[in-house]
Scaffold this motif. Structure first.
Motif, PDB file in Angstrom:
ATOM      1  N   ALA A  19       8.927   6.023  -6.725  1.00 16.24           N
ATOM      2  CA  ALA A  19       7.698   5.647  -7.423  1.00 16.24           C
ATOM      3  C   ALA A  19       6.760   6.833  -7.655  1.00 16.24           C
ATOM      4  CB  ALA A  19       6.977   4.545  -6.642  1.00 16.24           C
ATOM      5  N   ASP A  20       6.924   7.898  -6.876  1.00 12.97           N
ATOM      6  CA  ASP A  20       6.107   9.102  -7.037  1.00 12.97           C
ATOM      7  C   ASP A  20       6.850  10.209  -7.785  1.00 12.97           C
ATOM      8  OD1 ASP A  20       3.875   8.035  -5.542  1.00 12.97           O
ATOM      9  OD2 ASP A  20       5.114   8.293  -3.755  1.00 12.97           O
ATOM     10  N   GLY A  21       8.055   9.886  -8.283  1.00 13.68           N
ATOM     11  CA  GLY A  21       8.841  10.869  -9.020  1.00 13.68           C
ATOM     12  C   GLY A  21       9.651  11.798  -8.139  1.00 13.68           C
ATOM     13  N   PRO A  76       9.272   5.205 -12.904  1.00 13.74           N
ATOM     14  CA  PRO A  76       8.503   5.448 -11.670  1.00 13.74           C
ATOM     15  C   PRO A  76       7.051   4.971 -11.738  1.00 13.74           C
ATOM     16  CG  PRO A  76       9.891   7.338 -12.137  1.00 13.74           C
ATOM     17  CD  PRO A  76      10.001   6.410 -13.323  1.00 13.74           C
ATOM     18  N   GLU A  77       6.411   5.101 -12.897  1.00 13.35           N
ATOM     19  CA  GLU A  77       5.013   4.670 -13.033  1.00 13.35           C
ATOM     20  C   GLU A  77       4.864   3.166 -12.770  1.00 13.35           C
ATOM     21  OE1 GLU A  77       6.157   8.171 -15.016  1.00 13.35           O
ATOM     22  OE2 GLU A  77       6.726   6.189 -15.754  1.00 13.35           O
ATOM     23  N   ARG A  83       4.321  -1.113  -6.232  1.00  9.66           N
ATOM     24  CA  ARG A  83       4.101  -0.781  -4.826  1.00  9.66           C
ATOM     25  C   ARG A  83       2.642  -1.002  -4.445  1.00  9.66           C
ATOM     26  NH1 ARG A  83       5.075   5.296  -3.639  1.00  9.66           N
ATOM     27  NH2 ARG A  83       3.146   5.361  -4.814  1.00  9.66           N
ATOM     28  N   SER A  84       1.759  -0.538  -5.288  1.00  6.49           N
ATOM     29  CA  SER A  84       0.325  -0.651  -5.031  1.00  6.49           C
ATOM     30  C   SER A  84      -0.140  -2.112  -5.086  1.00  6.49           C
ATOM     31  CB  SER A  84      -0.428   0.192  -6.058  1.00  6.49           C
ATOM     32  OG  SER A  84      -1.795   0.034  -5.910  1.00  6.49           O
ATOM     33  N   ALA A  85       0.254  -2.830  -6.127  1.00  7.12           N
ATOM     34  CA  ALA A  85      -0.174  -4.223  -6.315  1.00  7.12           C
ATOM     35  C   ALA A  85       0.279  -5.131  -5.171  1.00  7.12           C
ATOM     36  CB  ALA A  85       0.357  -4.758  -7.642  1.00  7.12           C
ATOM     37  N   GLU A  86       1.473  -4.879  -4.638  1.00  6.66           N
ATOM     38  CA  GLU A  86       2.046  -5.754  -3.616  1.00  6.66           C
ATOM     39  C   GLU A  86       2.038  -5.133  -2.209  1.00  6.66           C
ATOM     40  OE1 GLU A  86       2.635  -8.818  -4.337  1.00  6.66           O
ATOM     41  OE2 GLU A  86       2.421  -8.560  -6.509  1.00  6.66           O
ATOM     42  N   GLU A  87       1.447  -3.929  -2.088  1.00  7.98           N
ATOM     43  CA  GLU A  87       1.397  -3.218  -0.801  1.00  7.98           C
ATOM     44  C   GLU A  87       2.796  -3.074  -0.186  1.00  7.98           C
ATOM     45  OE1 GLU A  87      -1.570  -5.076   1.658  1.00  7.98           O
ATOM     46  OE2 GLU A  87      -3.118  -4.812   0.140  1.00  7.98           O
ATOM     47  N   LEU A  88       3.732  -2.615  -1.005  1.00  9.84           N
ATOM     48  CA  LEU A  88       5.128  -2.466  -0.576  1.00  9.84           C
ATOM     49  C   LEU A  88       5.322  -1.147   0.163  1.00  9.84           C
ATOM     50  CD1 LEU A  88       6.794  -3.594  -3.919  1.00  9.84           C
ATOM     51  CD2 LEU A  88       6.444  -4.972  -1.859  1.00  9.84           C
ATOM     52  N   THR A  89       6.141  -1.196   1.210  1.00  9.28           N
ATOM     53  CA  THR A  89       6.491   0.038   1.926  1.00  9.28           C
ATOM     54  C   THR A  89       7.975   0.356   1.779  1.00  9.28           C
ATOM     55  OG1 THR A  89       6.740  -1.228   3.982  1.00  9.28           O
ATOM     56  CG2 THR A  89       4.615  -0.146   3.609  1.00  9.28           C
ATOM     57  N   VAL A  90       8.718  -0.544   1.163  1.00  7.19           N
ATOM     58  CA  VAL A  90      10.135  -0.308   0.910  1.00  7.19           C
ATOM     59  C   VAL A  90      10.253   0.790  -0.163  1.00  7.19           C
ATOM     60  CG1 VAL A  90      10.320  -2.128  -0.846  1.00  7.19           C
ATOM     61  CG2 VAL A  90      12.343  -1.460   0.425  1.00  7.19           C
ATOM     62  N   THR A  91      11.265   1.634  -0.040  1.00  5.46           N
ATOM     63  CA  THR A  91      11.491   2.704  -1.019  1.00  5.46           C
ATOM     64  C   THR A  91      12.031   2.098  -2.314  1.00  5.46           C
ATOM     65  OG1 THR A  91      11.953   4.304   0.723  1.00  5.46           O
ATOM     66  CG2 THR A  91      12.770   4.842  -1.476  1.00  5.46           C
ATOM     67  N   LEU A  92      11.361   2.376  -3.419  1.00  2.00           N
ATOM     68  CA  LEU A  92      11.783   1.882  -4.732  1.00  2.00           C
ATOM     69  C   LEU A  92      12.160   3.073  -5.593  1.00  2.00           C
ATOM     70  CD1 LEU A  92       8.864  -0.659  -5.330  1.00  2.00           C
ATOM     71  CD2 LEU A  92      11.168  -1.168  -4.487  1.00  2.00           C
ATOM     72  N   VAL A  93      13.318   2.994  -6.246  1.00  5.79           N
ATOM     73  CA  VAL A  93      13.753   4.080  -7.118  1.00  5.79           C
ATOM     74  C   VAL A  93      14.053   3.558  -8.521  1.00  5.79           C
ATOM     75  CG1 VAL A  93      14.615   5.497  -5.208  1.00  5.79           C
ATOM     76  CG2 VAL A  93      16.184   3.958  -6.402  1.00  5.79           C
TER      77      VAL A  93
END
Length: 155
Positions: A19-21, A76-77, A83-93
């Motif tokens: 998500a951060d590139g 990624p954006e 991630r921000s909207a749902e407060e996710l801590t799982v790694t998303l690619v």
């Protein structure tokens, strides 16, 4: 239609932006078990439920030696927004070209509301410490899947 993986297969290597590139690779998790799950789209109800379930159980899974990586065709954006909207801590690619999805058998024909369409097949592949497929689950349900997976893994 992509070929589905089976237990004992070597998990296809990948490096995809998070998500951060930043690049995330399967090789970067060598020596740990990895749950790689494929979902159609961030910020949709079923995918949100599944990502939240993984996030809620991340500590339990990590304690049992499992890392979790969620893969979708989203940029990624959009993953950062998710991630921000749902407060996710799982790694998303991000896999916008769907090459990794195809390699894992998670992209192809599926039934959607009674119609046959081509798209992301909600799937979960458990990779062992040596990079071999331990489990390959296709057409999983968004709701209840994480709980069933934890039970089946004996975590």
């Amino acid at each position: 239609m992509s070929e589905r993986l089976k237990p004992g297969d070597t998990a296809p290597a990948f490096t995809l932006p998070d998500a951060d590139g930043r690049p995330v690779s399967l090789a970067g998790h060598a020596g740990r078990k990895v749950i790689v799950y494929f979902y159609p789209a961030a910020l949709t109800p079923g995918c949100t439920k599944q990502a939240c379930d993984f996030t809620d159980n991340l500590a339990l899974l990590a304690g049992a030696g499992y890392d979790v990586i969620g893969v979708s065709p989203d940029k990624p954006e959009k993953l950062a927004k998710f991630r921000s909207a749902e407060e996710l801590t799982v790694t998303l690619v991000s896999d916008p070209d769907k090459e990794v999805m195809v390699a894992y058998g998670a992209f192809g024909e599926k039934k959607l509301y009674g119609k046959t369409v081509t798209g992301v097949i909600r799937s979960t592949v458990v990779v062992d410490e040596s990079g071999k497929v331990e489990r390959a689950l296709y057409n999983v349900k968004a709701t209840g899947h994480v709980a069933k997976l934890i039970k089946d893994l004996g975590v």
